[in-house]
Design a protein around this motif. Sequence first.
Motif, mmCIF file in Angstrom:
data_model
loop_
_atom_site.group_PDB
_atom_site.id
_atom_site.type_symbol
_atom_site.label_atom_id
_atom_site.label_comp_id
_atom_site.label_asym_id
_atom_site.label_seq_id
_atom_site.Cartn_x
_atom_site.Cartn_y
_atom_site.Cartn_z
ATOM 1 N N TYR A 217 0.816 -1.215 0.000
ATOM 2 C CA TYR A 217 0.000 0.000 0.000
ATOM 3 C C TYR A 217 0.852 1.268 0.000
ATOM 4 O O TYR A 217 0.373 2.339 -0.377
ATOM 5 N N GLU A 218 2.099 1.140 0.390
ATOM 6 C CA GLU A 218 3.002 2.284 0.368
ATOM 7 C C GLU A 218 3.602 2.504 -1.009
ATOM 8 O O GLU A 218 4.027 3.617 -1.331
ATOM 9 N N ARG A 219 3.643 1.445 -1.820
ATOM 10 C CA ARG A 219 4.363 1.532 -3.086
ATOM 11 C C ARG A 219 3.480 1.599 -4.322
ATOM 12 O O ARG A 219 3.966 1.952 -5.406
ATOM 13 N N TYR A 220 2.196 1.261 -4.169
ATOM 14 C CA TYR A 220 1.329 1.182 -5.342
ATOM 15 C C TYR A 220 0.017 1.924 -5.091
ATOM 16 O O TYR A 220 -0.458 1.983 -3.956
ATOM 17 N N PRO A 221 -0.581 2.479 -6.157
ATOM 18 C CA PRO A 221 -1.822 3.254 -6.019
ATOM 19 C C PRO A 221 -3.054 2.347 -5.898
ATOM 20 O O PRO A 221 -3.888 2.265 -6.804
ATOM 21 N N ILE A 222 -3.167 1.664 -4.765
ATOM 22 C CA ILE A 222 -4.249 0.714 -4.534
ATOM 23 C C ILE A 222 -5.451 1.469 -3.974
ATOM 24 O O ILE A 222 -5.450 1.886 -2.810
ATOM 25 N N ALA A 223 -6.460 1.630 -4.796
ATOM 26 C CA ALA A 223 -7.650 2.362 -4.373
ATOM 27 C C ALA A 223 -8.650 1.468 -3.658
ATOM 28 O O ALA A 223 -9.354 1.911 -2.744
ATOM 29 N N HIS A 224 -8.722 0.204 -4.090
ATOM 30 C CA HIS A 224 -9.646 -0.761 -3.484
ATOM 31 C C HIS A 224 -8.861 -2.039 -3.207
ATOM 32 O O HIS A 224 -8.172 -2.561 -4.090
ATOM 33 N N SER A 225 -8.983 -2.552 -1.990
ATOM 34 C CA SER A 225 -8.282 -3.773 -1.600
ATOM 35 C C SER A 225 -9.304 -4.775 -1.086
ATOM 36 O O SER A 225 -10.029 -4.508 -0.127
ATOM 37 N N ILE A 226 -9.341 -5.933 -1.727
ATOM 38 C CA ILE A 226 -10.349 -6.948 -1.449
ATOM 39 C C ILE A 226 -9.668 -8.182 -0.879
ATOM 40 O O ILE A 226 -8.623 -8.616 -1.381
ATOM 41 N N MET A 227 -10.265 -8.725 0.164
ATOM 42 C CA MET A 227 -9.710 -9.920 0.795
ATOM 43 C C MET A 227 -10.855 -10.751 1.355
ATOM 44 O O MET A 227 -12.019 -10.379 1.280
ATOM 45 N N GLY A 228 -10.519 -11.908 1.915
ATOM 46 C CA GLY A 228 -11.533 -12.791 2.500
ATOM 47 C C GLY A 228 -10.938 -13.571 3.647
ATOM 48 O O GLY A 228 -10.236 -13.025 4.484
#
Length: 274
Positions: A217-228
Motif C-alpha cells: 500500500y506504500e508503493r502502489y496506487p491501490i484504491a480498493h483492496s479486497i480480501m476474505g
Amino acid sequence: MKIGVLSDLHIDSNAKKLAPGQTYDYLLAELLYNQEIDLLLLAGDVSSDYHDTFSFLDRMRAHSVSKIQFVPGNHDFWSIRNHEEDTDRIYKLFKEREDNPVGNPYLIGDEWAVAGNPGWYDYGFASPRYTAEEFSRKKLKVGGWNDRLYVHWEKDDRAVAQAMLEELENDLNAVSGRKIIMMTHVVTHPQFVIPLPHPVYDYYNAFLGSESYTELYERYPIAHSIMGHVHFRKLLHEQETTYYCACLGNARHWYTEDPYTELAYTMEEFKLDI
C-alpha cells in the motif's frame, strides 16, 4: 461500471441451507442480475475441493450475467475426494483459467486494473511468543489448522507467501500508471485479524494473512483492496484505500436462514466511472 465483492461462499458446507432445487450458482447469478453487477470480484474459498470450485465457476460463466475475476483461497486448493497432493499443480490449473488474474491483470477501461493473487500466510500477524516451527505444525491443543492435512506445497508456508507476493508485485508493476483494485484471499491489513493478546489467536492469526503484504500500500496506487478468509464482514477506509472483507462464511454465523438474503447482505458494491 458496477462492481460486486464477495468471498468464502463455501458452497459445500453451506449446502444444508439450500431449499430443494436451489443451487448457489443460480442464487448468485440471480443476485448479480438484480443488482446489475458488471464485474464480480470473488476472493476465494468457493468450496473445499478444487474440482467443485472449477465446476461452480464454469456454471457462473454459463449464466452469462456478470464478468467474474477469481483468486483461489486455501480451501480451493484442497482435494479431499480425490486425495490429490500436488498443490503446486492445482495452483497452475487455476492460473490457466481466464477468470483468474494471476499473471494476467484484468484491465478496466483506460485507467483501472484488477491485480489479484491468492496470497499465503507468513505468520507475521501472530504473537512472537511462538516459533516458526510451532506455526509450521499448524496444531495446538485446542485444535488444528486443516491446511496441514490438505495443502501440500513444495515450499514451506513463508516461502510460498513470498513467492505469491513476488507474483503480485510483478502484476502490479505490469499495470503501472493505472489505478489498482487489488484482490487477495488472505488478509493484508492488521485491522482484519483478531486483536492480540488472545488465548487462541495469538497462534491462529499466523494463518490469516501476511504482514509482509502491507508494504504494497506504500508503493502502489491501490484504491480498493479486497480480501476474505476470516469469515467476517468488514469495510474500512484508510488514507487513499478502501478495504473490503465480504465473507459469506459458515452458515452457523449467518443472521438469517435464507442463503439469498445472506448473499445480498454480504456482497459489497462500488462503482467506477470509465
